[in-house]
Enzyme design. Structure first.
Site, PDB file in Angstrom:
ATOM      1  CG  MET A  30      -1.926  -1.170   1.160  1.00  0.00           C
ATOM      2  SD  MET A  30      -3.460  -0.862   2.009  1.00  0.00           S
ATOM      3  CE  MET A  30      -2.893  -0.677   3.688  1.00  0.00           C
ATOM      4  CG  HIS A  37       6.911  -2.037   2.209  1.00  0.00           C
ATOM      5  ND1 HIS A  37       6.745  -0.862   2.911  1.00  0.00           N
ATOM      6  CD2 HIS A  37       5.708  -2.660   2.284  1.00  0.00           C
ATOM      7  CE1 HIS A  37       5.521  -0.775   3.373  1.00  0.00           C
ATOM      8  NE2 HIS A  37       4.858  -1.862   3.018  1.00  0.00           N
ATOM      9  CD  GLN A  61      -6.096  -3.761   2.387  1.00  0.00           C
ATOM     10  OE1 GLN A  61      -5.963  -4.192   1.236  1.00  0.00           O
ATOM     11  NE2 GLN A  61      -5.131  -3.881   3.278  1.00  0.00           N
ATOM     12  NE  ARG A 187      -3.048   1.023   9.570  1.00  0.00           N
ATOM     13  CZ  ARG A 187      -3.460   0.085   8.700  1.00  0.00           C
ATOM     14  NH1 ARG A 187      -2.790  -1.046   8.580  1.00  0.00           N
ATOM     15  NH2 ARG A 187      -4.529   0.289   7.958  1.00  0.00           N
TER      16      ARG A 187
END
Ligand code: AMP
Length: 278
Positions: A30, A37, A61, A187
């Protein structure tokens, strides 16, 4: 490196690579890319000739009231990181490209997606399995890499890939951590300095739990230990479960391959982590 926004262009690019005999690897994300990542990109590059990172903040989602609007979007930086990592293409579609207004089809997995994250976010995995199917059909990969950080998600995606006969090999990427031990996540930027410090208890107590468990250990006691540790610094436990690492069935006595899954809120951030216990 190409940035591809249309599904059809992405399919044509992938097919052109395959015609030349190249295998294609996909790393779905995302965005707001971090070293976690990039460790998946690295793993993918060792297992495929051409590398595609997909960047799409998938609205289906997220439930109403979750962080879809404030989810970090850092495309210019992401693009630079991908270029430096030797990525061949970023697939960066718009919401309307992935979900035409009259789209009414879904892909769902009905067992592994129940409970845990699926318990607190009941519509989450249907969104994940639908978008990953759509990304598969756009990128046409031979190999797809998903992180063990989202352990339930990895198992759900393995299952739909197998059940729906996608000719795609799934490679799991180990959890990449900050030097402090905190599992990297887009996050984590929601955390205050204090919450970031407090959240280190998650990995610290998971490691302690792993060192305590042996064949036939009482896993209820282990779960209680983790709940106490995480709560003691103000973490709000969403779930702590001990499961069979493949089937995700809950277990109370350590036998076979045991994974411990944790989700806990620290301030505004819901953090996930997990560890192999046995
Ligand atoms: P996201 O962008 O958060 O949807 O994550 C995209 C992919 O990266 C998923 O397969 C995640 O499991 C994986 N991932 C995210 N954080 C990490 C990490 N710290 N270590 C390994 N994989 C990760």
């Amino acid at each position: 490196m190409q940035v591809v926004e249309s599904i059809q262009e992405m399919q044509l690019l992938s097919q052109s690579w395959k015609t030349k005999g190249c295998s294609v690897g996909a790393v779905p994300t995302m965005g707001a890319l971090h070293e976690g990542h990039m460790s998946l990109v690295d793993l993918c590059s060792q297992n495929a000739d051409k590398l595609v990172v997909t960047i799409f903040v998938n609205p289906t989602q997220f439930a109403p009231g979750e962080d879809l609007d404030k989810y970090p979007r850092t495309f210019d930086r992401d693009k630079k990181l991908c270029e430096e990592a030797g990525v061949d293409a970023i697939f960066f579609p718009s919401v309307s490209e992935m979900y035409p207004g009259d789209s009414t089809s879904w892909v769902s997995e009905e067992i592994l997606s129940q409970g845990f994250c699926g318990g607190s976010r009941p519509t989450h995995f249907r969104g994940v399995t639908t978008i990953v199917t759509k990304l598969y059909n756009a990128v046409l990969p031979d190999v797809a890499v998903f992180g063990e950080k989202d352990y339930q998600q990895l198992q759900v995606l393995r299952r739909i890939t197998r059940d729906l006969n996608f000719p795609i090999q799934i490679l799991p990427g180990p959890i990449f951590r900050e030097s402090s031990g905190l599992a990297m996540s887009s996050r984590n930027r929601y955390l205050s300095e204090q919450e970031r410090k407090d959240s280190l208890i998650i990995y610290k107590s998971l490691k302690e739990a792993a060192s305590r468990v042996e064949e036939n250990s009482d896993l209820k006691a282990i779960r209680q230990f983790l709940t106490d540790e995480i709560s003691s610094v103000g973490g709000n436990v969403d779930y702590i479960e001990t499961v069979n690492a493949d089937s995700l069935e809950k277990i109370d006595v350590a036998q076979g391959s045991v994974r411990c899954l944790v989700a806990a809120h620290f301030g505004p951030a819901r953090l996930l982590d997990n560890i192999q216990l046995l």
